[in-house]
Design an enzyme around this catalytic site. Structure first.
Site, short mmCIF file in Angstrom:
data_model
loop_
_atom_site.label_atom_id
_atom_site.label_comp_id
_atom_site.label_asym_id
_atom_site.label_seq_id
_atom_site.Cartn_x
_atom_site.Cartn_y
_atom_site.Cartn_z
N ASP A 178 -70.93 112.96 86.89
CA ASP A 178 -70.34 112.22 85.88
C ASP A 178 -69.01 113.20 85.55
O ASP A 178 -69.32 114.30 85.59
CB ASP A 178 -71.10 111.91 84.90
N ASP A 200 -67.30 113.07 82.06
CA ASP A 200 -66.98 113.57 80.63
C ASP A 200 -68.25 113.88 80.05
O ASP A 200 -69.38 113.35 80.26
CB ASP A 200 -66.59 112.16 79.89
#
Ligand SMILES: [Mg+2]
Length: 494
Positions: free
Chosen positions: A330, A332
């Site tokens: 991922d 952020d």
């Protein structure tokens, strides 16, 4: 009634004892398993298997050979029940086995992936047990052996089942248990009892068992030098066998080179080491002439044979091309600090340690990718150009990624790619050419982990202060930092 549904899987090489095993399951008190799947693991079946008439439904499938790990994988994948109980084809489940199994499984919480049966090995009365009998007796202490071991089918699916590189009934069960525990599952011991008759006596049985040293080499390659501790085993005899073999080789070489003193010294070392080994094996045994001859002969043969198998296993591991793997991150709050709807490349701040983790993966030839939800695009908060500029800065600071898979849609767009849906993970796996079951998805939210698991990958969570407790609680693999998440995720791969 406990309501537990279970399939029994029995891989078999066609041993006559199979009929006894199946009859014992069928006759045992308690709710019968939904089905017994017998996996015929003979390369060339020839004659039909000795399947007795049973009231329990029996399905026979062929594996075409390939060993018990492959046979068990075929068996559990056919099962449609929550639980799969593995039995070896030479054990005799106790007369209350079915009921006890259901009781063992009914009480288990979702965090428990496996339940081990208790193995009893009857030893002869009136004399000390032979070396072969003691070797079978050691099964009573062994952890997580599939002679009688039940697993949740979902947990087997989560780890990709048994590693089929283990060619014989040795270490493949310990390896599976280690991967289950790395995923955060617990394994427990139940109350049911199963009898394992002692191995049939054979003069060279203890020498043939040394083939397992090749499988030890694979375990070491997978888990490093601490692998014995990981599977709950003592130090083994590898070093002593190596010293004994080296002494024998040195005696022969020095003898041929006519270096008499060195040859005699090496011979003395070999004699002492071999003699000590033989005495250790003779002392607890029956000490009759047949056993004495067998122990002396096999104590000479075991050290070099063990070393040869260990070297062969080591060479096989070295020859084997590293299996492809990928770690998909991922973006952020996993790779970079999360600025809400980050649109300014100057705002990119890598998470401490992210660069080192990525560099190490690249060095090991493991593909790295990003799977990221960016709903700010759909909301008009970030332009596609700004997103591209931010991602380019991420690459400038953290190095190149093999794939970027970004979902620009909003929550209500009904797209197929927004995590926790699995599409981004599938796309990333295809893009890097790695089967999805060899991918690890690392993120800071339940949606990241769920997307990975829904796709068939391993999901690992690195919680931040914003990660919800419920997300943390339902994820088996949770780590304190990115490096630990990647390590645990890779260890959990099939
Ligand atoms: Mg995130």
């Amino acid at each position: 009634m406990t309501g537990v549904r279970c399939t029994v899987v029995v891989p078999t090489g066609g041993r006559p004892s199979l009929g006894t095993t199946l009859t014992a399951v069928d006759a045992a008190e308690g709710a019968a398993p939904v089905e017994i799947v017998v996996v015929d693991d003979r390369g060339d079946p020839g004659s039909p298997l000795p399947i007795p008439e049973l009231t329990t439904s029996v399905r026979v499938v062929r594996s075409g050979g390939g060993g018990p790990a492959r046979a068990r994988n075929i068996g559990w994948r056919l099962a449609e029940t929550e639980w799969v109980a593995f039995l070896d084809d030479d054990v005799v489940p106790g007369h209350t086995w079915c009921g006890d199994l259901m009781d063992d499984l009914a009480s288990l919480g979702p965090e428990v992936a496996g339940s081990q049966g208790n193995i009893t090995v009857p030893l002869p009365g009136g004399r000390r047990p032979t070396d072969d009998e003691r070797s079978t007796y050691a099964l009573t202490e062994a952890r997580w052996i599939t002679a009688d071991m039940a697993y949740r089918r979902s947990a087997l699916a989560a780890v990709g089942g048994f590693d089929e590189r283990f060619p014989r009934a040795y270490r493949e069960d310990a390896d599976l248990a280690v991967r289950m525990q790395h995923l955060g599952y617990r394994l427990v011991r139940g109350h049911r009892r199963t009898t394992h008759p002692p191995h049939r006596p054979a003069f060279l049985a203890s020498v043939r068992r040394q083939a397992g040293n090749a499988d030890d080499a694979l375990l070491r390659a997978k888990y490093g030098p601490g692998w014995r501790e990981l599977i709950g085993e003592g130090p083994g005899r590898r070093r002593t066998h190596a010293a004994t073999t080296a002494a024998a080789v040195a005696a022969a070489v020095c003898g041929l080179a006519r270096r008499r003193r060195s040859a005699l010294a090496s011979l003395a070392a070999w004699t002492w080491l071999t003699g000590r080994f033989a005495v250790e094996r003779i002392r607890p045994g029956p000490r009759d002439p047949a056993e004495l001859v067998r122990m002396l002969a096999t104590s000479v043969l075991i050290p070099p044979v063990a070393c040869a198998h260990a070297v062969a296993g080591w060479c096989r591991v070295r020859r084997e091309r590293p299996r492809p793997a990928a770690v998909l991150f991922d973006r952020d709050d996993t790779l970079i600090e999360d600025g809400p709807y980050l649109s300014d490349p100057d705002g990119v701040r890598p998470v401490p340690g992210a660069g080192a983790v990525l560099d190490e993966l690249r060095r090991r030839g493991i593909a790295v990718g990003v799977v990221s939800n960016q709903s700010g695009v759909a909301r008009g908060l970030i332009s596609p150009d700004q997103l591209a500029a931010v991602n380019a800065t991420v690459e400038r600071l953290l190095g190149p990624f093999d794939t970027w898979q970004v979902c620009p849609h909003g929550e209500d767009d009904g797209c197929a790619c927004r995590k926790p849906r699995p599409e981004l993970v599938h796309r990333a796996a295809r893009a890097v050419g790695v089967p999805v079951h060899r991918c690890v998805v690392v993120g800071d939210t339940g949606a990241d982990v769920d997307a990975g698991r829904a796709a068939g990958a391993v999901g690992a969570l690195v919680p931040t202060a914003r990660t919800r407790e419920a997300e943390r609680a339902r994820t088996p693999l949770v780590a304190g930092d990115l490096a630990s998440a990647v390590r645990l995720g890779l260890e959990a791969l099939a």
